[in-house]
Design a protein around this motif. Structure first.
Motif, short mmCIF file in Angstrom:
data_model
loop_
_atom_site.label_atom_id
_atom_site.label_comp_id
_atom_site.label_asym_id
_atom_site.label_seq_id
_atom_site.Cartn_x
_atom_site.Cartn_y
_atom_site.Cartn_z
N SER A 244 91.17 89.20 52.72
CA SER A 244 91.21 87.81 52.29
C SER A 244 90.88 86.87 53.44
CB SER A 244 92.58 87.47 51.71
OG SER A 244 92.85 88.23 50.55
N ILE A 245 91.49 87.12 54.59
CA ILE A 245 91.23 86.26 55.76
C ILE A 245 89.77 86.37 56.18
CG2 ILE A 245 91.79 85.88 58.20
CD1 ILE A 245 94.63 86.81 57.56
N HIS A 246 89.26 87.60 56.23
CA HIS A 246 87.87 87.80 56.62
C HIS A 246 86.90 87.13 55.65
CE1 HIS A 246 84.28 89.64 58.24
NE2 HIS A 246 84.03 90.24 57.09
N PHE A 247 87.22 87.19 54.37
CA PHE A 247 86.34 86.63 53.35
C PHE A 247 86.20 85.12 53.50
CE2 PHE A 247 85.21 87.21 48.57
CZ PHE A 247 83.87 87.15 48.90
N LEU A 248 87.24 84.46 54.01
CA LEU A 248 87.16 83.02 54.23
C LEU A 248 86.09 82.68 55.26
CD1 LEU A 248 90.96 82.11 54.32
CD2 LEU A 248 89.36 81.79 52.43
N PHE A 249 86.03 83.48 56.34
CA PHE A 249 85.02 83.28 57.38
C PHE A 249 83.62 83.51 56.80
CE2 PHE A 249 88.81 84.28 59.86
CZ PHE A 249 88.73 83.38 60.91
N VAL A 250 83.49 84.60 56.07
CA VAL A 250 82.18 84.97 55.52
C VAL A 250 81.66 83.90 54.58
CG1 VAL A 250 80.99 86.63 54.03
CG2 VAL A 250 82.59 87.44 55.77
N THR A 251 82.53 83.38 53.73
CA THR A 251 82.11 82.37 52.76
C THR A 251 81.55 81.13 53.45
OG1 THR A 251 83.81 83.14 51.20
CG2 THR A 251 82.89 80.96 50.83
N LEU A 252 82.25 80.64 54.45
CA LEU A 252 81.78 79.44 55.15
C LEU A 252 80.52 79.73 55.95
CD1 LEU A 252 82.22 76.49 55.80
CD2 LEU A 252 83.72 77.17 57.69
N THR A 253 80.44 80.91 56.56
CA THR A 253 79.25 81.28 57.33
C THR A 253 78.01 81.30 56.45
OG1 THR A 253 80.51 82.59 58.92
CG2 THR A 253 78.18 83.11 58.70
N LEU A 254 78.11 81.95 55.29
CA LEU A 254 76.96 82.03 54.39
C LEU A 254 76.56 80.66 53.86
CD1 LEU A 254 77.89 85.22 52.31
CD2 LEU A 254 76.10 85.02 54.04
N GLY A 255 77.56 79.81 53.62
CA GLY A 255 77.24 78.49 53.12
C GLY A 255 76.61 77.59 54.17
N LEU A 256 77.14 77.60 55.39
CA LEU A 256 76.67 76.68 56.42
C LEU A 256 75.28 77.05 56.96
CD1 LEU A 256 79.71 75.74 58.71
CD2 LEU A 256 78.38 74.27 57.19
N VAL A 257 74.97 78.33 57.04
CA VAL A 257 73.71 78.73 57.68
C VAL A 257 72.51 78.15 56.93
CG1 VAL A 257 73.40 80.93 56.43
CG2 VAL A 257 72.49 80.65 58.74
N LEU A 258 72.62 77.99 55.61
CA LEU A 258 71.51 77.41 54.85
C LEU A 258 71.30 75.94 55.22
CD1 LEU A 258 72.18 78.95 51.33
CD2 LEU A 258 70.53 79.70 53.05
#
Length: 420
Positions: A16-30
């Motif tokens: 769950s904690i890791h998924f929070l990082f991944v979600t923001l990373t994928l959203g911001l890079v665009l």
């Protein structure tokens, strides 16, 4: 608490904690890639400053998220040796590909992008951030390939007590893959868009002197968030068709009707033998949280997009506070959705092939408890550090010094002078 429960709690917490990082990373890079593209096309220095501001936040979140990903990989061997032993020959293939992409290709391109400002040609530098975005989404694809196998195992055969990959193409065309992948991507786009819009709104609340930069960012964020919200809802409901085919007990829990679960249980007992093959009833709660929050976000975002006309979002002030308050909602929905997907396939680790009880490592409960506490403290600390760093850079505002611009160049860009 026994070994199995502690191992499940540990994996749920760290994932769950890791998924929070991944979600923001994928959203911001665009956003970072799109803003830099506009800078290269138009030469407008405000897009350069936008790229660097959001790029700083992206880099911080990515760097901390990589560490949490290492912990995730470590757990498979530590807590779930049964999964590795039985299905490692299949499950390990997409995980290995993801690791190579995330820890080598993506990180390499990102490092070149960070240190390449004002040192390499603009076109090459732009290509680097798009390669970062591409490898990030390819990495996500391989993770979801692995997860889809857990949900609906295909492309394998059993030899002795182990599964072996026989059809790589079947993994890539798994019925549990496509809709889920697009659902996850849409969630990341929604989270990234709301984050950008919310942070921009906060700066307007604080009477920013960078009105042009944050006005453009808010527009980008709101419009993108609407697209993400529509995708989340669309691909989310399409998944239920696949769930009904592959995991009927999960659907019966999500949409309880009189007699439906009993009928499903009877059919599963004939397939797998006597036992309780249904997931816990409480998964209906995160399902409702995910679904209702998605509709709420879409409705509010549609209103806010309309208020972009003549800058009413800023002039009315109240929408700014609404945007700031909405920033956590996509992340809450993401965790709720993950609980539905993962807990919803219980009591299986690999549905129909390997139960969770057989997948867990044979470790003393005390050892698992120590690792659970240790991992949670480490990841929790990283999450707090990530939050504090992001807040610091958000409050500091568009300061370009992180990526190596000289003070003279920063001053020139703030004055509106085009420099290439």
């Amino acid at each position: 608490m026994d070994n199995l429960l502690l191992s499940r709690l540990q994996f749920a917490t760290t994932t769950s904690i890791h998924f929070l990082f991944v979600t923001l990373t994928l959203g911001l890079v665009l956003f970072v890639a799109g803003m830099q593209t506009m800078y290269v096309i138009t030469g407008n220095p405000v897009y350069r400053r936008m790229t660097k501001f959001w790029g700083k936040i992206y880099v911080v979140n990515y760097a901390v998220g990589i560490v949490t990903g290492l912990v995730m990989e470590f757990q498979f061997g530590l807590n779930w040796s049964g999964l590795s032993k039985v299905t490692g020959n299949v499950f390990g293939v997409p995980l290995a590909l993801e690791t190579v992409i995330a820890f080598f290709a993506e990180a390499t391109f990102l490092g070149m992008w960070i240190f390449g400002w004002d040192r390499i040609r603009r076109g090459v530098h732009l290509a680097l951030i798009w390669l970062v975005a591409l490898t990030a989404y390819v990495s996500t694809f391989w993770i979801m390939v692995a997860n889809a196998f857990l949900q609906h195992p295909v492309g394998y055969e059993i030899r002795g007590d182990q599964a072996y990959l026989t059809d790589f193409g079947a993994l890539l065309t798994n019925s549990s893959l496509t809709d889920t992948l697009l659902h996850v991507i849409s969630a990341a786009v929604l989270a990234g868009g709301l984050f950008v819009a919310g942070v921009s709104a906060w700066h307007f609340i604080k009477r920013t002197t960078e009105a042009d930069l944050f006005r453009r960012s808010m527009r980008w964020g709101l419009i993108t968030a609407v697209i993400g919200a529509l995708g989340v809802i669309h691909w989310g409901f399409l998944q239920e068709v696949v769930i009904e085919q592959n995991q009927p007990a999960k659907l019966a829990r999500l949409h309880p009707e009189p007699g439906s679960l009993a009928a499903v249980q009877q059919a599963l007992a004939q397939q797998f033998g006597p036992g309780d093959w249904a997931p816990p009833s409480w998964i209906a709660v995160p399902y409702q949280i995910m679904m209702n929050s998605s509709f709420l976000m879409l409705l509010v975002l549609l209103v806010l997009v309309v208020l972009l006309f003549r800058n009413w979002v800023v002039r009315l002030r109240v929408p700014l506070y609404v945007l700031v308050a909405m920033v956590p909602l996509p992340f809450v929905a993401v965790i709720a959705g993950w609980l539905v997907r993962e807990v919803g396939r219980q009591p299986w680790t690999v549905y129909g092939l390997l139960t969770t009880e057989k997948a867990v490592s044979d470790l003393p409960a005390a050892v698992v408890l120590i690792s659970f506490v240790g991992f949670t403290l480490v990841l929790g600390t990283l999450a707090v550090v990530d939050y504090l760093l992001i807040v610091r850079f958000v409050r500091k505002g568009p300061d370009d010094e992180l990526f190596g611009s000289t003070l003279d160049r920063v001053s020139a860009e703030r004055a509106g002078v085009h420099t290439f």
